[in-house]
Design an enzyme around this catalytic site. Structure first.
Site, PDB file in Angstrom:
ATOM      1  N   ASN A  42      48.414  42.905  44.544  1.00 23.76           N
ATOM      2  CA  ASN A  42      49.776  42.438  44.740  1.00 23.76           C
ATOM      3  C   ASN A  42      50.682  43.248  43.825  1.00 23.76           C
ATOM      4  O   ASN A  42      50.480  43.243  42.612  1.00 23.76           O
ATOM      5  CB  ASN A  42      49.882  40.965  44.326  1.00 23.76           C
ATOM      6  CG  ASN A  42      49.725  40.045  45.503  1.00 23.76           C
ATOM      7  OD1 ASN A  42      50.405  40.190  46.508  1.00 23.76           O
ATOM      8  ND2 ASN A  42      48.815  39.102  45.380  1.00 23.76           N
ATOM      9  N   GLU A  87      49.865  27.719  35.959  1.00 26.46           N
ATOM     10  CA  GLU A  87      49.930  27.585  37.415  1.00 26.46           C
ATOM     11  C   GLU A  87      48.549  27.440  38.052  1.00 26.46           C
ATOM     12  O   GLU A  87      47.539  27.883  37.488  1.00 26.46           O
ATOM     13  CB  GLU A  87      50.702  28.750  38.038  1.00 26.46           C
ATOM     14  CG  GLU A  87      50.114  30.102  37.774  1.00 26.46           C
ATOM     15  CD  GLU A  87      50.932  31.220  38.436  1.00 26.46           C
ATOM     16  OE1 GLU A  87      52.123  31.365  38.095  1.00 26.46           O
ATOM     17  OE2 GLU A  87      50.368  31.931  39.279  1.00 26.46           O
ATOM     18  N   CYS A 117      42.372  27.020  42.757  1.00 26.20           N
ATOM     19  CA  CYS A 117      42.210  28.071  41.751  1.00 26.20           C
ATOM     20  C   CYS A 117      42.949  27.605  40.503  1.00 26.20           C
ATOM     21  O   CYS A 117      44.150  27.331  40.555  1.00 26.20           O
ATOM     22  CB  CYS A 117      42.793  29.376  42.289  1.00 26.20           C
ATOM     23  SG  CYS A 117      42.773  30.690  41.062  1.00 26.20           S
ATOM     24  N   SER A 146      35.263  33.491  37.154  1.00 31.88           N
ATOM     25  CA  SER A 146      35.494  34.940  37.187  1.00 31.88           C
ATOM     26  C   SER A 146      35.661  35.482  35.768  1.00 31.88           C
ATOM     27  O   SER A 146      36.347  34.882  34.951  1.00 31.88           O
ATOM     28  CB  SER A 146      36.773  35.172  37.997  1.00 31.88           C
ATOM     29  OG  SER A 146      37.239  36.465  37.800  1.00 31.88           O
ATOM     30  N   SER A 151      35.050  40.806  37.618  1.00 37.93           N
ATOM     31  CA  SER A 151      36.196  41.646  37.983  1.00 37.93           C
ATOM     32  C   SER A 151      35.815  43.072  37.644  1.00 37.93           C
ATOM     33  O   SER A 151      35.839  43.469  36.482  1.00 37.93           O
ATOM     34  CB  SER A 151      37.431  41.231  37.178  1.00 37.93           C
ATOM     35  OG  SER A 151      37.780  39.914  37.479  1.00 37.93           O
ATOM     36  N   LEU A 152      35.451  43.818  38.657  1.00 39.40           N
ATOM     37  CA  LEU A 152      34.931  45.175  38.426  1.00 39.40           C
ATOM     38  C   LEU A 152      36.072  46.196  38.453  1.00 39.40           C
ATOM     39  O   LEU A 152      36.300  46.907  37.476  1.00 39.40           O
ATOM     40  CB  LEU A 152      33.886  45.483  39.504  1.00 39.40           C
ATOM     41  CG  LEU A 152      33.107  46.775  39.368  1.00 39.40           C
ATOM     42  CD1 LEU A 152      32.327  46.829  38.072  1.00 39.40           C
ATOM     43  CD2 LEU A 152      32.136  46.932  40.556  1.00 39.40           C
ATOM     44  N   HIS A 153      36.753  46.281  39.576  1.00 39.12           N
ATOM     45  CA  HIS A 153      37.988  47.057  39.751  1.00 39.12           C
ATOM     46  C   HIS A 153      37.882  48.563  39.581  1.00 39.12           C
ATOM     47  O   HIS A 153      38.790  49.292  39.952  1.00 39.12           O
ATOM     48  CB  HIS A 153      39.122  46.519  38.868  1.00 39.12           C
ATOM     49  CG  HIS A 153      39.349  45.053  39.047  1.00 39.12           C
ATOM     50  ND1 HIS A 153      39.448  44.462  40.287  1.00 39.12           N
ATOM     51  CD2 HIS A 153      39.463  44.038  38.147  1.00 39.12           C
ATOM     52  CE1 HIS A 153      39.622  43.154  40.136  1.00 39.12           C
ATOM     53  NE2 HIS A 153      39.629  42.876  38.853  1.00 39.12           N
ATOM     54  N   CYS A 210      44.578  43.426  31.416  1.00 38.43           N
ATOM     55  CA  CYS A 210      44.286  44.209  32.636  1.00 38.43           C
ATOM     56  C   CYS A 210      45.602  44.753  33.209  1.00 38.43           C
ATOM     57  O   CYS A 210      46.586  44.022  33.311  1.00 38.43           O
ATOM     58  CB  CYS A 210      43.568  43.343  33.675  1.00 38.43           C
ATOM     59  SG  CYS A 210      42.047  42.645  33.038  1.00 38.43           S
ATOM     60  N   GLY A 250      44.141  33.601  32.568  1.00 40.07           N
ATOM     61  CA  GLY A 250      43.190  33.460  31.466  1.00 40.07           C
ATOM     62  C   GLY A 250      41.837  34.071  31.770  1.00 40.07           C
ATOM     63  O   GLY A 250      41.478  34.292  32.932  1.00 40.07           O
ATOM     64  N   GLU A 251      41.120  34.383  30.717  1.00 42.65           N
ATOM     65  CA  GLU A 251      39.733  34.839  30.842  1.00 42.65           C
ATOM     66  C   GLU A 251      38.854  33.647  30.464  1.00 42.65           C
ATOM     67  O   GLU A 251      38.787  33.272  29.285  1.00 42.65           O
ATOM     68  CB  GLU A 251      39.504  36.038  29.901  1.00 42.65           C
ATOM     69  CG  GLU A 251      38.055  36.377  29.586  1.00 42.65           C
ATOM     70  CD  GLU A 251      37.163  36.576  30.817  1.00 42.65           C
ATOM     71  OE1 GLU A 251      37.500  37.403  31.677  1.00 42.65           O
ATOM     72  OE2 GLU A 251      36.123  35.887  30.914  1.00 42.65           O
ATOM     73  N   CYS A 310      47.048  35.320  28.599  1.00 43.95           N
ATOM     74  CA  CYS A 310      45.744  35.982  28.513  1.00 43.95           C
ATOM     75  C   CYS A 310      45.882  37.196  27.605  1.00 43.95           C
ATOM     76  O   CYS A 310      46.925  37.845  27.584  1.00 43.95           O
ATOM     77  CB  CYS A 310      45.290  36.427  29.904  1.00 43.95           C
ATOM     78  SG  CYS A 310      43.645  37.176  29.899  1.00 43.95           S
ATOM     79  N   CYS A 362      47.736  43.060  36.200  1.00 44.49           N
ATOM     80  CA  CYS A 362      47.833  41.595  36.169  1.00 44.49           C
ATOM     81  C   CYS A 362      49.100  41.111  35.468  1.00 44.49           C
ATOM     82  O   CYS A 362      49.400  41.525  34.353  1.00 44.49           O
ATOM     83  CB  CYS A 362      46.593  41.039  35.468  1.00 44.49           C
ATOM     84  SG  CYS A 362      46.647  39.274  35.254  1.00 44.49           S
ATOM     85  N   CYS A 376      48.957  36.315  40.949  1.00 47.77           N
ATOM     86  CA  CYS A 376      48.603  35.358  39.912  1.00 47.77           C
ATOM     87  C   CYS A 376      49.471  35.593  38.682  1.00 47.77           C
ATOM     88  O   CYS A 376      49.614  36.714  38.214  1.00 47.77           O
ATOM     89  CB  CYS A 376      47.125  35.574  39.614  1.00 47.77           C
ATOM     90  SG  CYS A 376      46.580  34.959  38.075  1.00 47.77           S
TER      91      CYS A 376
HETATM   92  S1  SF4 Z   1      42.974  39.739  35.384  1.00 54.00           S
HETATM   93 FE1  SF4 Z   1      42.243  37.881  34.354  1.00 54.00          FE
HETATM   94  S2  SF4 Z   1      41.302  38.661  32.452  1.00 54.00           S
HETATM   95 FE2  SF4 Z   1      42.580  40.324  33.254  1.00 54.00          FE
HETATM   96  S3  SF4 Z   1      44.550  40.055  32.187  1.00 54.00           S
HETATM   97 FE3  SF4 Z   1      44.684  38.943  34.169  1.00 54.00          FE
HETATM   98  S4  SF4 Z   1      44.128  36.837  33.661  1.00 54.00           S
HETATM   99 FE4  SF4 Z   1      43.413  38.134  31.975  1.00 54.00          FE
END
Ligand code: SF4
Length: 344
Positions: free
Chosen positions: A291, A93, A106, A192, A215-217, A117, A160-161, A113, A120, A334
């Site tokens: 989200n 997507e 985006c 990112s 992506s710190l979080h 995380c 994805g990373e 992935c 996600c 996402c």
């Molecule tokens: S936030 Fe990004 S790196 Fe983390 S699981 Fe989701 S897609 Fe992968």
């Protein structure tokens, strides 16, 4: 014999490739222009090439299709979410957001992935495979072709990373910013990462002018470990050192992405720790009220508490915004649209 993926060649590579099949260098220039500037989806359309050359290309190369399966349009802000099918049936997507400063897309860099995380949806089914440069470009090209609107900004922040698909990412950036193609400014590209330290260092050495977003979080090692398994591999101190290195090498201010999860990382204590971590760094912080995804029990904070968090960072002199929600009336988070498709 499998046909070669012609849209994944950089300008230099395509010149070498065409010479290797006995064609003149300038032919490569013409073909590159058709593929990456005029966004041709067939060799047939390349009318300034001889029929013999078009047939020769057809025999050995292919323009791999990125086919649209679904398009959702937000009634609130005109954001479009696209579901695309790749040649092997994988589904990805992409999102088109319209801002005053231009259109931003985006894109996804992998099908699935493996980073895991916790907040996600994209990682719930694991990693299927890396996307090729042409499949990353194809998302942008299809969106331009479907909407008739020019894309000026690209964020590699979808599924994805990106740094887990390093070589393809770098080629994608080279092709996207090449003056013979769409020629998008490197400064209008953001990549990112969840913090893959060796690849962040490598990216710093590419001499790109792109923005790197971490992506710190979580503002401490312990908090990050709770939210992001990658933190067990790369300690927060190493990740921050890699961010500093990126800034020193490129002069590009880092962006830090911080998803606000109610009761998990949005307390006053978290704001204080985050301020301590970032206040002496030249950076920008993007706060993203998370989200909710139904597979996990995370909730977004109230507007008031997100604002309170932002004010606390600002008091420490940190440059911070709360990311405006785009397309909240369509499959929000996402990875959710793709996931719904995979289940149906
Ligand atoms: S936030 Fe990004 S790196 Fe983390 S699981 Fe989701 S897609 Fe992968």
């Amino acid at each position: 014999m499998e046909k070669k993926d012609i849209c994944s060649y950089t300008w230099e590579e395509l010149q070498e490739e065409m010479q290797s099949i006995g064609e003149k260098k300038f032919r490569a220039g013409q073909i590159y222009g058709w593929l990456h500037e005029k966004l041709a989806d067939s060799f047939e359309r390349m009318t300034n090439l001889s029929k013999a050359l078009r047939e020769k290309l057809e025999d050995s190369y292919e323009i791999r299709p990125v086919e649209m399966l679904e398009r959702q349009t937000s009634k609130l802000d005109g954001t479009n979410k696209f579901l695309f099918r790749l040649e092997d049936g994988n589904v990805i997507e992409s999102v088109l957001m319209r801002y005053q400063h231009g259109n931003s897309v985006c894109i996804s860099s992998q099908a699935g992935c493996r980073m895991g995380c916790r907040f996600c949806a994209s990682t719930l089914g694991g990693l299927q495979r890396n996307l090729t440069p042409s499949e990353m470009l194809g998302q942008i090209y299809r969106i331009q072709a479907l909407t008739g609107e020019r894309v000026s900004n690209v964020v590699v922040m979808g599924t994805g990373e990106p740094l887990d698909n390093y070589e393809n990412l770098v080629k994608f950036i080279r092709i996207l910013t090449d003056e013979h193609g769409l020629h998008i400014s490197q400064r209008n590209i953001t990549v990112s990462t969840c913090g893959i330290v060796p690849m962040m260092k490598r990216l710093a050495n590419e001499e790109f002018q792109i923005t790197l977003a971490l992506s710190l979080h979580g503002s401490t090692q312990e908090k990050r470990e709770k939210l992001m398994p990658v933190a067990f591999k790369y300690h927060l101190s190493e990740v921050m050192a890699a961010c500093d290195h990126y800034f020193e090498k490129t002069g590009r201010r880092m962006t830090f992405e911080y998803s606000l999860v109610h009761g998990v990382n949005d307390t006053d204590e978290d704001a204080k720790e985050l301020s301590g971590l970032l206040k002496h760094r030249n950076c920008h912080v993007n706060l993203i009220p998370v989200n909710p995804i139904k597979e996990r029990n995370y909730q977004k904070p109230s507007k008031k508490s997100a604002l309170n968090f932002k004010n606390k960072l600002e008091k420490s002199g940190i440059n911070v915004t709360i990311r405006r929600e785009m397309g909240s009336d369509i499959d929000g988070a996402c990875g959710q649209l793709r996931r719904r498709y995979a289940k149906s």
